[in-house]
Design a protein around this motif. Sequence first.
Motif, PDB file in Angstrom:
ATOM      1  N   THR A  48      43.386  41.912  50.596  1.00 50.70           N
ATOM      2  CA  THR A  48      42.221  42.518  49.838  1.00 50.70           C
ATOM      3  C   THR A  48      42.501  42.723  48.409  1.00 50.70           C
ATOM      4  N   GLY A  49      41.556  42.140  47.570  1.00 50.28           N
ATOM      5  CA  GLY A  49      41.744  42.288  46.088  1.00 50.28           C
ATOM      6  C   GLY A  49      40.897  41.320  45.383  1.00 50.28           C
ATOM      7  N   VAL A  50      41.207  41.310  43.912  1.00 52.69           N
ATOM      8  CA  VAL A  50      40.550  40.008  43.152  1.00 52.69           C
ATOM      9  C   VAL A  50      41.735  39.376  42.360  1.00 52.69           C
ATOM     10  N   VAL A  51      41.425  37.991  42.242  1.00 56.56           N
ATOM     11  CA  VAL A  51      42.351  37.087  41.828  1.00 56.56           C
ATOM     12  C   VAL A  51      41.434  36.996  40.348  1.00 56.56           C
ATOM     13  N   GLU A  52      41.875  37.173  39.002  1.00 60.75           N
ATOM     14  CA  GLU A  52      41.082  37.164  38.040  1.00 60.75           C
ATOM     15  C   GLU A  52      41.795  35.813  37.401  1.00 60.75           C
ATOM     16  N   LEU A  53      41.224  35.038  36.889  1.00 63.68           N
ATOM     17  CA  LEU A  53      41.625  33.587  36.115  1.00 63.68           C
ATOM     18  C   LEU A  53      41.089  33.437  34.957  1.00 63.68           C
ATOM     19  N   MET A  54      41.769  32.961  33.975  1.00 64.33           N
ATOM     20  CA  MET A  54      41.203  32.476  32.738  1.00 64.33           C
ATOM     21  C   MET A  54      42.015  30.892  32.531  1.00 64.33           C
ATOM     22  N   HIS A  55      40.853  30.235  32.280  1.00 66.52           N
ATOM     23  CA  HIS A  55      41.044  28.948  31.799  1.00 66.52           C
ATOM     24  C   HIS A  55      41.099  28.433  30.396  1.00 66.52           C
ATOM     25  N   ALA A  56      42.227  28.380  29.798  1.00 71.99           N
ATOM     26  CA  ALA A  56      42.061  28.514  28.420  1.00 71.99           C
ATOM     27  C   ALA A  56      41.659  26.855  27.980  1.00 71.99           C
ATOM     28  N   ALA A  57      41.833  26.098  29.031  1.00 74.40           N
ATOM     29  CA  ALA A  57      41.411  24.371  28.394  1.00 74.40           C
ATOM     30  C   ALA A  57      39.903  24.185  28.666  1.00 74.40           C
ATOM     31  N   ALA A  58      39.465  25.006  28.810  1.00 72.30           N
ATOM     32  CA  ALA A  58      37.781  24.905  29.003  1.00 72.30           C
ATOM     33  C   ALA A  58      37.021  24.312  27.481  1.00 72.30           C
ATOM     34  N   PRO A  59      36.302  23.393  27.854  1.00 76.72           N
ATOM     35  CA  PRO A  59      35.698  22.575  26.698  1.00 76.72           C
ATOM     36  C   PRO A  59      35.163  23.486  25.637  1.00 76.72           C
ATOM     37  N   LEU A  69      38.829  38.576  47.688  1.00 75.40           N
ATOM     38  CA  LEU A  69      39.260  38.401  49.107  1.00 75.40           C
ATOM     39  C   LEU A  69      39.166  39.822  49.750  1.00 75.40           C
ATOM     40  N   HIS A  70      38.729  39.733  50.955  1.00 74.31           N
ATOM     41  CA  HIS A  70      38.638  40.780  51.983  1.00 74.31           C
ATOM     42  C   HIS A  70      39.503  40.462  53.188  1.00 74.31           C
ATOM     43  N   GLU A  71      40.792  41.289  53.238  1.00 78.95           N
ATOM     44  CA  GLU A  71      41.581  41.125  54.482  1.00 78.95           C
ATOM     45  C   GLU A  71      41.945  39.387  54.562  1.00 78.95           C
ATOM     46  N   GLY A  72      42.268  38.634  53.525  1.00 79.87           N
ATOM     47  CA  GLY A  72      42.577  37.349  53.333  1.00 79.87           C
ATOM     48  C   GLY A  72      41.330  36.293  53.332  1.00 79.87           C
ATOM     49  N   GLU A  73      40.090  36.772  53.667  1.00 79.37           N
ATOM     50  CA  GLU A  73      39.138  35.885  53.579  1.00 79.37           C
ATOM     51  C   GLU A  73      38.126  35.743  52.409  1.00 79.37           C
ATOM     52  N   LEU A  74      37.800  34.955  51.870  1.00 79.85           N
ATOM     53  CA  LEU A  74      37.320  34.611  50.765  1.00 79.85           C
ATOM     54  C   LEU A  74      35.785  35.229  50.995  1.00 79.85           C
ATOM     55  N   VAL A  75      35.330  36.173  49.706  1.00 83.45           N
ATOM     56  CA  VAL A  75      34.003  36.589  50.057  1.00 83.45           C
ATOM     57  C   VAL A  75      33.014  36.708  48.886  1.00 83.45           C
ATOM     58  N   HIS A  76      33.747  36.323  47.732  1.00 84.03           N
ATOM     59  CA  HIS A  76      33.045  36.116  46.272  1.00 84.03           C
ATOM     60  C   HIS A  76      33.725  35.373  45.334  1.00 84.03           C
ATOM     61  N   ALA A  77      33.076  34.689  44.562  1.00 80.65           N
ATOM     62  CA  ALA A  77      33.575  33.836  43.692  1.00 80.65           C
ATOM     63  C   ALA A  77      32.707  33.908  42.253  1.00 80.65           C
ATOM     64  N   SER A 101      46.084  36.387  37.548  1.00 82.86           N
ATOM     65  CA  SER A 101      46.565  37.786  38.024  1.00 82.86           C
ATOM     66  C   SER A 101      45.842  38.260  39.266  1.00 82.86           C
ATOM     67  N   PHE A 102      46.472  38.934  40.459  1.00 91.39           N
ATOM     68  CA  PHE A 102      45.945  39.506  41.328  1.00 91.39           C
ATOM     69  C   PHE A 102      45.996  41.098  41.553  1.00 91.39           C
ATOM     70  N   SER A 103      44.916  41.538  41.760  1.00 92.99           N
ATOM     71  CA  SER A 103      44.601  43.213  41.522  1.00 92.99           C
ATOM     72  C   SER A 103      44.423  43.780  43.188  1.00 92.99           C
ATOM     73  N   ALA A 104      45.429  44.343  43.880  1.00 94.37           N
ATOM     74  CA  ALA A 104      44.975  44.636  45.237  1.00 94.37           C
ATOM     75  C   ALA A 104      44.117  45.737  45.132  1.00 94.37           C
ATOM     76  N   GLU A 105      43.230  45.787  46.538  1.00100.18           N
ATOM     77  CA  GLU A 105      42.536  46.776  47.010  1.00100.18           C
ATOM     78  C   GLU A 105      40.975  46.818  46.334  1.00100.18           C
ATOM     79  N   ARG A 106      40.617  45.783  45.404  1.00100.69           N
ATOM     80  CA  ARG A 106      39.473  45.886  44.471  1.00100.69           C
ATOM     81  C   ARG A 106      38.592  45.062  45.545  1.00100.69           C
ATOM     82  N   ARG A 107      37.296  45.537  45.816  1.00103.46           N
ATOM     83  CA  ARG A 107      36.472  45.222  46.636  1.00103.46           C
ATOM     84  C   ARG A 107      35.383  44.236  45.859  1.00103.46           C
ATOM     85  N   ALA A 108      34.940  43.503  46.330  1.00102.67           N
ATOM     86  CA  ALA A 108      33.841  42.424  45.905  1.00102.67           C
ATOM     87  C   ALA A 108      32.296  43.276  45.390  1.00102.67           C
TER      88      ALA A 108
END
Length: 169
Positions: A48-59, A69-77, A101-108
């Motif tokens: 459970t937590g959030v994966v934060e992504l940074m896309h440097a090659a964006a136009p 994710l909550h208990e391994g299931e995708l719940v928000h993007a 980067s992944f930070s555990a236990e953060r809720r959507a």
Amino acid sequence: ARVTAMLERQQRMDAVRRESLARRELGGQLTQVSVVDLVQLLHGGRRTGVVELMHAAAPHGPEAGALWLHEGELVHATVGEKVSGRKALFRLLGWREGRFSFSAERRAPTPSLSGPTRVLLVEGLRQCEALARDVSLPRREAEIRLAVPMSEIPHAVHPVTQEVLLLLE
């Protein structure tokens, strides 16, 4: 070649898993671990937590996204401030460069995805492959403008057409 590629992928995932267990959080480069592999790793670990992504090659400069994710299931993007749900997830699955980067236990904040994670991933990959094969569509970074003056467009148009026109303005 496929077996070698699969073994290398497994080694990268094992390295991420070991690092995650050591620090309880993980981070890295999308060139080393794809978004799909990362989600599968967290899904398998029922994290459970959030994966934060940074896309440097964006136009148009760096672009941020996040997967909750909550208990391994995708719940928000999300991608940026305006795109969320399936559309955001499918965009994120196409990112090949950047960092995460992944930070555990953060809720959507508000769930925007429903259904099994594996189904969402398969559908997202299918759409990414279809988009890559379809050469008739313009690139995401392509500039789009009206071919006729705005005054020549009728006032009564379909709501979706109206929304596109407003975005083009």
